[in-house]
Design a protein around this motif. Structure first.
Motif, short mmCIF file in Angstrom:
data_model
loop_
_atom_site.label_atom_id
_atom_site.label_comp_id
_atom_site.label_asym_id
_atom_site.label_seq_id
_atom_site.Cartn_x
_atom_site.Cartn_y
_atom_site.Cartn_z
N ARG A 23 75.18 87.19 116.17
CA ARG A 23 73.84 86.89 116.15
C ARG A 23 73.10 87.93 117.23
N GLY A 24 73.65 87.99 118.40
CA GLY A 24 72.96 88.79 119.64
C GLY A 24 73.00 90.08 119.00
N ILE A 25 74.19 90.84 118.41
CA ILE A 25 74.17 92.00 118.08
C ILE A 25 73.32 92.33 116.99
N THR A 26 73.29 91.60 116.06
CA THR A 26 72.43 91.76 114.59
C THR A 26 70.63 91.78 115.19
N TRP A 27 70.30 90.79 116.08
CA TRP A 27 69.06 90.62 116.52
C TRP A 27 68.59 91.52 117.31
N THR A 28 69.71 92.18 117.86
CA THR A 28 69.40 93.25 118.95
C THR A 28 68.93 94.53 118.04
N GLY A 29 69.78 94.83 117.07
CA GLY A 29 69.48 95.77 116.23
C GLY A 29 68.28 95.83 115.35
N PHE A 30 67.73 94.45 114.94
CA PHE A 30 66.76 94.23 114.26
C PHE A 30 65.55 94.77 114.97
N LEU A 31 65.39 94.20 116.43
CA LEU A 31 64.57 94.54 117.30
C LEU A 31 64.29 96.08 117.54
N MET A 32 65.53 96.75 117.45
CA MET A 32 65.50 98.37 117.63
C MET A 32 64.74 98.79 116.62
N ALA A 33 65.04 98.10 115.27
CA ALA A 33 64.66 98.80 114.09
C ALA A 33 63.13 98.63 113.88
N ILE A 34 62.74 97.20 114.49
CA ILE A 34 61.20 97.06 114.35
C ILE A 34 60.48 98.12 115.22
N ILE A 35 61.11 98.34 116.44
CA ILE A 35 60.48 99.22 117.52
C ILE A 35 60.23 100.74 116.66
N VAL A 36 61.31 101.23 116.06
CA VAL A 36 61.18 102.34 115.73
C VAL A 36 60.34 102.47 114.39
N GLY A 37 60.32 101.36 113.55
CA GLY A 37 59.36 101.36 112.33
C GLY A 37 58.03 101.35 112.78
N ILE A 38 57.45 100.56 114.13
CA ILE A 38 56.30 100.50 114.48
C ILE A 38 55.90 101.99 114.97
N GLU A 39 56.60 102.50 115.94
CA GLU A 39 56.36 103.53 116.66
C GLU A 39 56.33 104.94 116.23
N LEU A 40 57.68 105.12 115.17
CA LEU A 40 57.70 106.22 114.83
C LEU A 40 57.28 106.32 113.30
N LEU A 41 57.40 105.35 112.72
CA LEU A 41 57.21 105.30 111.20
C LEU A 41 55.87 104.68 110.77
N ALA A 42 55.22 104.38 111.74
CA ALA A 42 53.90 103.42 111.46
C ALA A 42 53.93 102.59 110.45
N PHE A 43 54.79 101.63 110.50
CA PHE A 43 54.78 100.51 109.71
C PHE A 43 53.54 99.28 110.01
N ASP A 44 53.02 99.00 109.08
CA ASP A 44 52.06 97.95 109.20
C ASP A 44 52.45 96.62 109.39
N LEU A 45 53.10 96.39 110.50
CA LEU A 45 53.79 94.97 110.77
C LEU A 45 52.95 94.06 111.59
#
Length: 423
Positions: A23-45
């Motif tokens: 769980r710790g590894i998974t949600w750390t990965g999700f958090l990094m993916a969210i940061i990438v999606g917002i900052e680099l891919l301009a996801f509307d989250l």
């Protein structure tokens, strides 16, 4: 040094530790993916909602680590609740990040696989059903992300999304079924190996005792013969009708008894190797054993009860089983010779013999070791009698269990397989 028993495939405590790490590894990965999606891919989250879900799962992980430091064991129900919490967290995260169009939607298979490998059958299917329900919900209700959208068809759902859903359902069902079956087979194999190791160890101990007994019987023959010769000469030299002559005669009688017992031991062992167990009425057999026991223990008082059931209980018995039950009766008499209760009962496939004494009971510190190793409940006992009793009854496919009776004393329960009536 006794052989350590193999550990089970996995315990709920160990599984929860692993789940917390995953769980710790998974949600750390999700958090990094969210940061990438917002900052680099301009996801509307909806950033606040998504981050809140990640923080909630992080707090759950911290609470789980704290709980694992407590001495209380983890149950299957508690482990199931953690997996359900993971599915709920995934559903919320995917809801705010594209629903079924999110490429990480198939991560639902991870808790499904974990449940199939570690939980009982019903619990595993609960996780699979909840994951499928979450996926189905996210096909219709979610916060859309334009960058994750698929080419749509004329219908409300694209064939691509529908195909992903069908593939997930099939995968979840197959994973749950086959992973559970494989894990169950591994558990069964470990149990079988454990029983085999226990039987091999017990047989080695029985063989060691038998070898020592045979060697001791052989060595005792010479001194007994010497004693018999010397006593015969002493009796010839003693004055007739004297007290000394009576004592010598008594000693000669005891020596002759010892020699005859040793001879009987050898001939009996030969006969038992060749003989097949005899099928007898359990009530008649048990009554005979009790009567022979009373001859050597006239100091006891007992009650013999037989259950009122239809049919007759039949048992395959031989002389070793007689001796095994006599050992248990002697143990009860040694604990307290008064008011020993013996009861015979039977089921469709088993015969149960209960022996209840009113002694001090069995110490809990040695209760689990009785019959498996040379441990005795008597101050001067060696534990060999109880060990051989267990080995004999196990050889007949039965078992012996000792309990502390609620009203005091020890309840010894002997279970033997019920046989068919002889032709």
């Amino acid at each position: 040094m006794p052989t350590a028993l193999p550990l089970p495939l996995s315990t709920p405590n160990r599984n929860l530790v692993r789940l917390t790490i995953v769980r710790g590894i998974t949600w750390t990965g999700f958090l990094m993916a969210i940061i990438v999606g917002i900052e680099l891919l301009a996801f509307d989250l909806p950033v606040t909602a998504v981050v809140s879900v990640v923080i909630a799962m992080g707090l759950l992980n911290i609470a789980t680590w704290w709980r694992l430091g407590r001495p209380k064991a983890v149950s299957h129900g508690e482990y199931l609740s953690h997996l359900l919490a993971d599915i709920a967290g995934l559903t919320l995260l995917f809801y705010f990040s594209g629903g079924s169009t999110n490429p990480f939607i198939t991560y639902y298979l991870v808790p499904v696989t974990i449940a199939a490998a570690t939980l009982p059958w019903r619990h595993a299917w609960i996780i699979a059903a909840c994951a499928m329900a979450g996926y189905s919900f996210l096909m219709f209700y979610y916060h859309p992300i334009p960058q994750l959208g698929h080419i749509s068809s004329e219908g409300p759902l694209s064939l691509h999304i529908l195909g992903m859903w069908l593939n997930f359902g099939l995968s979840a069902g197959l994973v749950t079924f086959f992973i559970y079956k494989m894990a169950h087979a591994l558990r069964s194999r470990d149990k079988a190996l454990s029983r085999t190791r226990e039987a091999a160890l017990r047989n080695e101990q029985v063989l060691a005792v038998a070898t020592q007994a045979a060697g001791t019987a052989h060595e005792l023959g010479t001194p007994l013969s010497t004693m018999a010769v010397l006593l015969k000469e002493m009796q010839a030299d003693a004055t007739r009708d004297s007290a000394l002559e009576e004592d010598i005669a008594l000693l000669r009688q005891q020596v002759d008894i010892c020699k005859s017992r040793l001879q009987h031991l050898v001939t009996s062992a030969d006969r038992r190797r060749m003989a097949e167990p005899e099928v007898l009425d359990a009530e008649v057999w048990l009554a005979g054993v009790v009567q022979r026991w009373l001859v050597i223990r006239p100091d006891v008082s007992h009650r013999f009860d037989v259950a009122e059931r239809r049919g007759r209980p039949w048992l395959a018995v031989d002389a070793t089983l007689d001796q095994a039950l006599t050992n248990l009766l002697n143990n009860a008499a040694d604990a307290n010779p008064e008011h020993i209760a013996i009861r015979l009962d039977w089921q469709d496939d088993s015969v149960i013999i209960d022996i209840r004494d009113h002694g001090p009971g069995v110490a809990m510190s040695i209760a689990d070791q009785l019959g498996d190793t040379f441990v005795s409940t008597k101050s001067k006992g060696l534990g060999i009698g109880l060990f051989l009793t267990h080995a004999t009854i196990n050889r007949f496919g039965g078992g012996v269990s000792l309990y502390n009776h609620p009203e005091g004393g020890t309840l010894t329960e002997v279970t033997l397989p019920r046989g068919s009536a002889p032709n």
